[in-house]
Design a protein around this motif. Structure first.
Motif, PDB file in Angstrom:
ATOM      1  N   UNK A 277     -57.285 -30.215  26.460  1.00  0.00           N
ATOM      2  CA  UNK A 277     -57.264 -28.991  27.269  1.00  0.00           C
ATOM      3  C   UNK A 277     -58.570 -28.821  28.037  1.00  0.00           C
ATOM      4  N   UNK A 278     -59.696 -29.011  27.342  1.00  0.00           N
ATOM      5  CA  UNK A 278     -61.005 -28.828  27.979  1.00  0.00           C
ATOM      6  C   UNK A 278     -61.196 -29.825  29.112  1.00  0.00           C
ATOM      7  N   UNK A 279     -60.758 -31.075  28.892  1.00  0.00           N
ATOM      8  CA  UNK A 279     -60.881 -32.096  29.943  1.00  0.00           C
ATOM      9  C   UNK A 279     -60.182 -31.634  31.220  1.00  0.00           C
ATOM     10  N   UNK A 280     -59.000 -31.055  31.066  1.00  0.00           N
ATOM     11  CA  UNK A 280     -58.249 -30.586  32.235  1.00  0.00           C
ATOM     12  C   UNK A 280     -58.818 -29.290  32.797  1.00  0.00           C
TER      13      UNK A 280
ATOM     14  N   UNK B  52     -61.870 -28.344  32.781  1.00  0.00           N
ATOM     15  CA  UNK B  52     -63.091 -28.671  33.517  1.00  0.00           C
ATOM     16  C   UNK B  52     -62.802 -29.241  34.889  1.00  0.00           C
ATOM     17  N   UNK B  53     -61.565 -29.654  35.110  1.00  0.00           N
ATOM     18  CA  UNK B  53     -61.160 -30.167  36.421  1.00  0.00           C
ATOM     19  C   UNK B  53     -60.251 -29.180  37.139  1.00  0.00           C
ATOM     20  N   UNK B  54     -60.447 -27.896  36.779  1.00  0.00           N
ATOM     21  CA  UNK B  54     -59.797 -26.771  37.457  1.00  0.00           C
ATOM     22  C   UNK B  54     -58.272 -26.781  37.312  1.00  0.00           C
ATOM     23  N   UNK B  55     -57.773 -27.370  36.235  1.00  0.00           N
ATOM     24  CA  UNK B  55     -56.355 -27.242  35.899  1.00  0.00           C
ATOM     25  C   UNK B  55     -56.259 -26.123  34.865  1.00  0.00           C
ATOM     26  N   UNK B  56     -56.045 -24.894  35.312  1.00  0.00           N
ATOM     27  CA  UNK B  56     -56.262 -23.735  34.444  1.00  0.00           C
ATOM     28  C   UNK B  56     -55.026 -23.309  33.657  1.00  0.00           C
ATOM     29  N   UNK B  57     -53.838 -23.578  34.150  1.00  0.00           N
ATOM     30  CA  UNK B  57     -52.611 -23.169  33.452  1.00  0.00           C
ATOM     31  C   UNK B  57     -51.997 -24.411  32.819  1.00  0.00           C
ATOM     32  N   UNK B  58     -52.109 -24.519  31.491  1.00  0.00           N
ATOM     33  CA  UNK B  58     -51.744 -25.767  30.822  1.00  0.00           C
ATOM     34  C   UNK B  58     -50.795 -25.528  29.659  1.00  0.00           C
ATOM     35  N   UNK B  59     -49.827 -26.409  29.566  1.00  0.00           N
ATOM     36  CA  UNK B  59     -48.948 -26.461  28.402  1.00  0.00           C
ATOM     37  C   UNK B  59     -48.814 -27.929  28.019  1.00  0.00           C
ATOM     38  N   UNK B  60     -49.390 -28.290  26.869  1.00  0.00           N
ATOM     39  CA  UNK B  60     -49.422 -29.691  26.438  1.00  0.00           C
ATOM     40  C   UNK B  60     -48.656 -29.869  25.134  1.00  0.00           C
ATOM     41  N   UNK B  61     -48.102 -31.070  24.973  1.00  0.00           N
ATOM     42  CA  UNK B  61     -47.546 -31.440  23.668  1.00  0.00           C
ATOM     43  C   UNK B  61     -47.969 -32.869  23.363  1.00  0.00           C
ATOM     44  N   UNK B  62     -48.096 -33.169  22.082  1.00  0.00           N
ATOM     45  CA  UNK B  62     -48.489 -34.521  21.679  1.00  0.00           C
ATOM     46  C   UNK B  62     -47.844 -34.888  20.356  1.00  0.00           C
ATOM     47  N   UNK B  63     -47.252 -36.075  20.311  1.00  0.00           N
ATOM     48  CA  UNK B  63     -46.815 -36.677  19.068  1.00  0.00           C
ATOM     49  C   UNK B  63     -47.940 -37.586  18.577  1.00  0.00           C
ATOM     50  N   UNK B  64     -48.340 -37.425  17.354  1.00  0.00           N
ATOM     51  CA  UNK B  64     -49.425 -38.248  16.830  1.00  0.00           C
ATOM     52  C   UNK B  64     -49.399 -38.255  15.312  1.00  0.00           C
ATOM     53  N   UNK B  65     -50.450 -38.819  14.742  1.00  0.00           N
ATOM     54  CA  UNK B  65     -50.543 -38.906  13.289  1.00  0.00           C
ATOM     55  C   UNK B  65     -51.880 -38.361  12.810  1.00  0.00           C
TER      56      UNK B  65
END
Length: 814
Positions: free
Chosen positions: A570-573, A575-588
């Protein structure tokens, strides 16, 4: 790892652009992460040209200004007002034209515009050296002695042509490619262009007037050690060409001696070190270990405690000068007073350097290469090359023979190869001559050739090529994966049982559902910072799994939660002015625990668990002419959680408050008392650990449990024949009473007819009394067998009201 395109062309004559090299290098396994234009002066002097002052007259309204006409190669000369005291007709000058942006040595960048200065038109600017970033002087404009045409770009005149920095995501196994020469070798194999080695033919020993004794006591940690002395040196600033090379890959020039060692390191992949010979008071250089706990101050001014296995370069028996292959010492480094040096070039054991670098938490350019494996045959050549360069930039001469201590030369790896296995592993038959050609281009010679195979002689700098499969991989990556066609029919030679639920298909389907609801998939590393875990240590059920050889301190443990990985994304995005974010991740996530064995001893057991994470920040939708932007709220995340659960046909059986150590508020849904998802607003102090300053909503699903609960069966219920009925109640209750309590009590009281319950209004006010709130609640009733009568409805509602009053102390507002 950074590679300069211009520097690379000194090792191989490529006619490809940097963008074309991107594809070629990536296809060979040297994945290009990015290509960046490098201007040695900010802005690259764009719009700045060489011109001639045609006329120069004093400004009628200003004593210190001059009005000039300047030829810059255009159809008409430019009118330029200049305040420099040394401007005169006939001078060759540097001219910033209208539209150029200058980046001065001191101060902020500024753009050149048309202007009127005291009534006189000005169409540019005559530049001093500090105004274009070429120097510090501001005494007057630059006056050149040149016959280049007017209009010649200043970048061309000053030899400041832009370079391209190619960033390669070097994998740990490709130590051979950690240099410009290494990258050139791969290009040679693909493009069939020879590599141009720098010449060392001019190397000569001027005298043996200054000879030092060299002794290696730990030949296992230092299999090869070479060195020589040089005298009559002048330490100063490096020449422009050398500084440009280092700056092009992001290094900061230091002085001409140190810069040469860095130049050789990044050019040939061979680290080196220069010692001030004045620090070698005993006349002897000894390569050995010192007692554990010995204090040693490194170049950065930090005093460090040595371990018993740290290899040291010493002045005599006990005076450490450098942590071998890792970091130099403060008292033996080259300074402005240095006139004589001992130049070291060695091959150190990768295991020894790796252990030392990890012990001290040091990651240097030298240790990066040594701990992966350098070329044991390179030191004598690199030593001669560096000595010639030092003579070029610092004067002096070589005043000793080359010392080369190499008691047990490292032989080539002998790897037996069969054509049958090459064909089997690659999937097609490659022409045998082409195979030999590829290997020879990679410096891998062939011996004992027969119809069935050969023996590959792999040079020791290819530390990653020791098995038959490794050699086949080398053939394939140069031949090109894209050149291997897919078989018209794919088959497997094993027969396996497949589970009823295809986990990959299910994961893909849920990913599509989330994408359809505005989420974007993120993929992050499973390694993370220990500080993250320390912040929530009490909430973690397991012990950290620590890496034995971490790439850095920031990636030294396996994550126990996906929270911080998602926060970093989220912070990476953001910081590049992508302010409205909805992320999902499959991981372990990973952890360890202690288990007791039958013998009474304990051992570690490692755990790996698949998870699904959601994160939301910013506005739920961009603002538009119809409505203003609305910030994401808890119930937006809750809706997304329900979408996932509904897609898997899973209905939570209970809920509890989320862990307050991680969530400011939130819920945990359980199925048969097992948590399936926890979601809510992340504690701000945890978000700040990852530099997230906004409110972050986060959900963590137990993906393994969701898969286990998913049956894949679809059920269908007929649309009821009889209508449903809605009744509303206004309940005045204590603020401590939650909607969950109302819901549970309602379903326990009326199991047959109650279909749903919902809060559609909440009110708090002084007229209700202290500690009170009012809920407006709707109840949906329905009988699948008959139409509900008023009598049945009233009786049901009366029973519900009676329970609310009795159990919750509610006041029914009528």
């Amino acid at each position: 790892m950074n590679i300069s395109y211009s520097w690379l062309t000194q090792f191989i004559d490529v006619d490809k652009t940097p963008d074309e090299l991107d594809h070629i290098l990536t296809s060979t396994g040297l994945e290009v992460d990015g290509i960046e234009r490098v201007d040695l002066i900010p802005g690259g002097l764009s719009g700045v040209v060489i011109g001639t002052v045609l006329t120069c007259e004093r400004h009628p309204d200003a004593d210190k200004l001059s009005i000039t006409t300047v030829d810059v190669g255009g159809e008409q000369p430019l009118n330029i007002v200049c305040g420099a005291p040394n401007v005169a007709a006939g001078q060759r000058v540097v001219v910033a034209t209208v539209g150029a942006t200058l980046h001065p040595k001191n101060g902020e960048p500024f753009a050149i515009k048309k202007a009127k200065i005291r009534g006189a038109a000005s169409e540019g600017m005559l530049c001093a050296e500090d105004e274009i970033g070429l120097g510090e002087s501001h005494a007057g404009i630059m006056v050149l002695t040149t016959d280049v045409p007017n209009g010649t770009p200043a970048a061309t005149f000053f030899d400041l042509e832009a370079d391209s920095r190619i960033e390669i995501g070097l994998t740990p196994n490709r130590a051979d490619a950690a240099s410009h020469l290494g990258v050139a070798r791969d290009l040679r194999a693909v493009l069939d262009i020879p590599v141009k080695w720098p010449s060392v033919d001019a190397f000569a020993v001027a005298s043996t007037d200054f000879t030092l004794q060299v002794r290696v006591e730990d030949a296992e940690a230092c299999p090869r050690y070479t060195g020589l002395t040089m005298s009559g040196l002048t330490v100063s600033e490096s020449p422009k060409w050398l500084k440009q090379r280092l700056l092009s890959i992001g290094l900061t020039p230091i002085n001409n001696i140190v810069d040469v060692t860095n130049f050789v390191c990044h050019g040939l992949g061979q680290p080196m070190h220069a010692f001030d010979a004045a620090a070698i008071t005993t006349g002897e250089v000894v390569v050995k270990t010192l007692p554990a706990g010995t204090l040693f101050t490194t170049l950065d001014g930090v005093e460090r405690k040595l371990s018993a296995t740290d290899l040291m370069i010493c002045n005599g028996e006990s005076d450490g000068m450098c942590i071998g292959g890792v970091f130099g010492g403060k008292t033996s480094g080259v300074s402005e007073k240095t006139t004589r040096i001992f130049l070291e070039c060695a091959y150190f054991s990768p295991a020894s350097i790796r252990k030392t670098a990890q012990h001290h938490g040091l990651k240097t350019d030298a240790s990066f290469r040594y701990e992966r494996g350098t070329d044991p045959n390179m030191p004598p050549f690199a030593l001669k090359y560096a000595a010639l360069l030092i003579q070029e930039v610092a004067g002096g001469s070589v005043t000793s023979d080359i010392v080369d201590i190499y008691p047990q030369p490292i032989a080539d790896f002998r790897v037996p190869i069969t054509y049958r296995n090459i064909d089997r592993l690659i999937g097609i038959q490659i022409d045998r001559e082409r195979i030999i050609q590829i290997l020879n281009a990679l410096d891998i010679q062939t011996a004992d050739l027969t119809e069935s195979g050969f023996v590959a002689l792999v040079p020791p700098y290819r530390v990653d090529v020791t098995r038959e499969a490794d050699v086949v991989e080398e053939i394939l990556r140069i031949y090109g994966l894209d050149n291997v066609p897919l078989s018209p029919s794919l088959s497997a030679n094993t027969l396996s049982e497949f589970p009823t639920t295809d986990v990959n298909q299910l994961q893909s389907r849920i990913g599509q559902v989330l994408a359809a609801n505005g989420f974007v998939e993120a993929m992050s590393l499973s390694m993370t910072r220990p500080a993250y875990h320390d912040a929530i240590r009490a909430s973690l059920p397991l012990t950290d799994v620590r890496l034995l050889n971490p790439l850095s301190d920031e990636l030294s443990v396996m994550r126990q939660t996906m929270l911080f990985s998602v926060l970093e994304a989220l912070v990476y995005n953001l910081n590049r002015r992508q302010r409205d974010l909805k992320l999902f991740e499959f991981g372990k996530v990973y952890g360890s625990s202690q288990v007791e064995n039958e013998s009474g001893t304990s051992s570690k057991k490692y755990h790996e668990s698949p998870r699904l994470a959601l994160a939301m920040v910013g506005d739920r939708a961009a603002e538009n002419w119809l409505e203003k932007g609305q910030s994401i709220a808890f119930h937006d995340l809750k809706a997304a959680v329900h979408i996932v659960l509904a897609s898997l046909r899973i209905q939570p059986t209970d809920q509890q408050p989320a862990d307050p150590a991680q969530f400011q508020y939130g819920l945990t849904y359980t199925v048969n008392k097992k948590p399936v998802v926890t979601f809510g607003l992340v504690q701000p102090k945890l978000a700040k650990l990852a530099d997230a300053k906004q409110a972050v909503y986060y959900a963590d699903f137990d993906w393994a449990l969701l898969i286990k609960r998913y049956s894949g069966k679809t059920s269908y219920v007929d649309v009821p024949r009889f209508p449903e009925v809605r009744r509303d109640l206004s309940l005045v209750i204590d603020k401590s009473v939650s909607f969950e309590q109302i819901q549970k009590l309602a379903t326990q009281t009326e199991r047959k007819l109650l279909r749903s319950i919902n809060v559609f209004d909440v009110y708090e006010g002084s007229n209700l009394g202290n500690g009170k709130k009012a809920y407006a609640v709707s109840f949906t009733l329905q009988d699948a067998t008959q139409t509900l009568t008023d009598a049945v409805i009233d009786k049901t509602m009366q029973r519900l009201m009676s329970q609310f009053e009795k159990e919750l102390g509610a006041v029914i507002r009528k």
